[in-house]
Design a protein around this motif. Structure first.
Motif, PDB file in Angstrom:
ATOM      1  N   ARG A 189       0.815  -1.215   0.000  1.00  0.00           N
ATOM      2  CA  ARG A 189       0.000   0.000   0.000  1.00  0.00           C
ATOM      3  C   ARG A 189       0.851   1.267   0.000  1.00  0.00           C
ATOM      4  O   ARG A 189       0.497   2.258  -0.661  1.00  0.00           O
ATOM      5  CB  ARG A 189      -0.941  -0.036   1.209  1.00  0.00           C
ATOM      6  N   LEU A 190       1.965   1.247   0.722  1.00  0.00           N
ATOM      7  CA  LEU A 190       2.822   2.434   0.737  1.00  0.00           C
ATOM      8  C   LEU A 190       3.565   2.591  -0.588  1.00  0.00           C
ATOM      9  O   LEU A 190       3.692   3.704  -1.112  1.00  0.00           O
ATOM     10  CB  LEU A 190       3.798   2.362   1.905  1.00  0.00           C
ATOM     11  N   THR A 254      -0.652  -2.987  14.375  1.00  0.00           N
ATOM     12  CA  THR A 254      -1.334  -4.247  14.675  1.00  0.00           C
ATOM     13  C   THR A 254      -2.152  -4.727  13.480  1.00  0.00           C
ATOM     14  O   THR A 254      -2.383  -3.982  12.521  1.00  0.00           O
ATOM     15  CB  THR A 254      -2.273  -4.085  15.882  1.00  0.00           C
ATOM     16  N   TYR A 255      -2.593  -5.969  13.577  1.00  0.00           N
ATOM     17  CA  TYR A 255      -3.471  -6.549  12.551  1.00  0.00           C
ATOM     18  C   TYR A 255      -4.711  -5.693  12.354  1.00  0.00           C
ATOM     19  O   TYR A 255      -5.114  -5.398  11.226  1.00  0.00           O
ATOM     20  CB  TYR A 255      -3.857  -7.965  12.988  1.00  0.00           C
ATOM     21  N   GLU A 256      -5.326  -5.268  13.469  1.00  0.00           N
ATOM     22  CA  GLU A 256      -6.552  -4.474  13.384  1.00  0.00           C
ATOM     23  C   GLU A 256      -6.306  -3.138  12.694  1.00  0.00           C
ATOM     24  O   GLU A 256      -7.164  -2.644  11.955  1.00  0.00           O
ATOM     25  CB  GLU A 256      -7.122  -4.251  14.787  1.00  0.00           C
ATOM     26  N   ASP A 261      -8.624  -0.462  10.184  1.00  0.00           N
ATOM     27  CA  ASP A 261      -8.473   0.966  10.457  1.00  0.00           C
ATOM     28  C   ASP A 261      -7.323   1.551   9.634  1.00  0.00           C
ATOM     29  O   ASP A 261      -6.560   2.385  10.111  1.00  0.00           O
ATOM     30  CB  ASP A 261      -8.227   1.179  11.960  1.00  0.00           C
ATOM     31  N   TRP A 262      -7.216   1.101   8.381  1.00  0.00           N
ATOM     32  CA  TRP A 262      -6.085   1.504   7.567  1.00  0.00           C
ATOM     33  C   TRP A 262      -6.085   2.996   7.254  1.00  0.00           C
ATOM     34  O   TRP A 262      -5.027   3.626   7.198  1.00  0.00           O
ATOM     35  CB  TRP A 262      -6.033   0.703   6.275  1.00  0.00           C
ATOM     36  N   ALA A 263      -7.234   3.597   7.068  1.00  0.00           N
ATOM     37  CA  ALA A 263      -7.282   5.026   6.718  1.00  0.00           C
ATOM     38  C   ALA A 263      -6.605   5.872   7.790  1.00  0.00           C
ATOM     39  O   ALA A 263      -5.811   6.769   7.480  1.00  0.00           O
ATOM     40  CB  ALA A 263      -8.737   5.465   6.516  1.00  0.00           C
ATOM     41  N   ILE A 269       1.027   7.749   9.182  1.00  0.00           N
ATOM     42  CA  ILE A 269       2.262   7.522   8.431  1.00  0.00           C
ATOM     43  C   ILE A 269       2.552   8.688   7.495  1.00  0.00           C
ATOM     44  O   ILE A 269       3.687   9.189   7.423  1.00  0.00           O
ATOM     45  CB  ILE A 269       2.175   6.200   7.647  1.00  0.00           C
ATOM     46  N   LEU A 270       1.528   9.139   6.778  1.00  0.00           N
ATOM     47  CA  LEU A 270       1.729  10.234   5.828  1.00  0.00           C
ATOM     48  C   LEU A 270       2.091  11.539   6.524  1.00  0.00           C
ATOM     49  O   LEU A 270       2.803  12.373   5.953  1.00  0.00           O
ATOM     50  CB  LEU A 270       0.469  10.418   4.979  1.00  0.00           C
TER      51      LEU A 270
END
Length: 303
Positions: A189-190, A254-256, A261-263, A269-270
């Motif tokens: 994704r990155l 974490t996995y979650e 909760d990727w957004a 990160i951004l």
């Protein structure tokens, strides 16, 4: 029957083991064997997904097979079953409403290995996965199979020559150094956003870390399976302390955080990347800010 393995057997295999038609019938009557469908039997402790796949008329494949091989698999409620292209009289593809069994996803293929345990070969399972899953999920299971040494990239390249060319992209994005599916997903994704990510970087005084964004933003992809327990919890925090002392910026994911909760995870990160915190500070003209670079060894080779 003298065997210690939980398996599925054809009648032909049982006869080859020394059983007779009569002893097979007695084993079924005593509950030592389950009669799945014509010519196929299983021990009572055989994996339920493999058993149901044989009852349907094929073998478990794609993510269902990957899970049975103990590969890292993304969530998928379906039972994936590979059946011959000329198969007929399939059973159990639509469970009764009162039954809690998962839905069945059929994979019709002309080319098949002939597994004896109700599970497709790793190459066939991955070939099916790349055709039925989102590309990033297919890369996850390919990475896991490569990491466990169940298959080589060259073997997969040869097998994928039978598939439409668009599926080869999953192999180009694969990296067998990945230690978990969440690590694979974060990497994919990155990089899709044009962010430089290095994989399994060795840092002096720390050891290997999962991912490094830019020069010093360390992402560790944790899981309950490998990061549970007081001892591991303490060890992880010691690593973080050492990384901070060396000038790195550690973040545990974490996995979650990846799956649900990727957004928000990406936003954090951004924020680091856009403020250029992921890069080592550059020396100013006055020389007051020195470049701080700990010894690292990046085997990723990406730019």
């Amino acid at each position: 029957m003298n065997t210690t393995r939980d398996r599925i057997f054809s009648r032909k295999a049982l006869l080859a083991f020394g059983m007779t038609h009569h002893s097979i019938a007695r084993a079924v009557a005593r509950g030592e064997l389950l009669h799945l469908r014509r010519g196929w039997y299983a021990t009572p402790s055989a994996p339920p997904d493999a058993v149901r796949a044989v009852i349907v008329g094929g073998v478990a494949t794609s993510l269902s097979a990957a899970q049975l091989m103990d590969l890292w698999t993304p969530p998928d409620p379906a039972l994936h079953v590979a059946v011959p292209s000329n198969a007929s009289r399939l059973r159990g593809t639509t469970p009764p409403r009162s039954h809690a069994a998962n839905p069945v996803c059929l994979h019709w293929r002309k080319h098949r290995d002939s597994p004896r345990d109700g599970v497709a070969s790793v190459i066939d399972a991955l070939s099916d996965a790349v055709q039925c899953q989102p590309e990033e999920y297919a890369v996850v299971v390919i990475d896991s199979a490569l990491n466990k040494g169940l298959v080589t990239l060259r073997q997969l390249e040869a097998a994928f020559e039978r598939l439409p060319r668009r599926y080869a992209r999953a192999l180009r994005r694969a990296d067998g150094r990945s230690q978990s599916g969440t690590e694979t997903l974060v990497r994919l994704r990155l990089r899709a956003l044009g962010i430089h990510v290095s994989v399994q970087v060795r840092i002096a005084g720390v050891g290997r870390v999962d991912l490094v964004v830019g020069d010093r933003f360390v992402l560790e992809c944790d899981s309950r399976k490998f990061h549970a327990g007081e001892e591991r919890y303490h060890g992880d925090r010691l690593r973080d302390r050492t990384l901070i002392g060396l000038g790195y910026l550690p973040m545990r994911i974490t996995y979650e955080m990846v799956m649900f909760d990727w957004a928000e995870t990406l936003r954090v990160i951004l924020t680091r990347v856009r403020s250029r915190e992921h890069l080592w500070p550059r020396r100013s003209k006055s020389g007051k800010t020195a470049t701080r670079r700990a010894k690292t060894h990046d085997e990723d080779g990406s730019s």
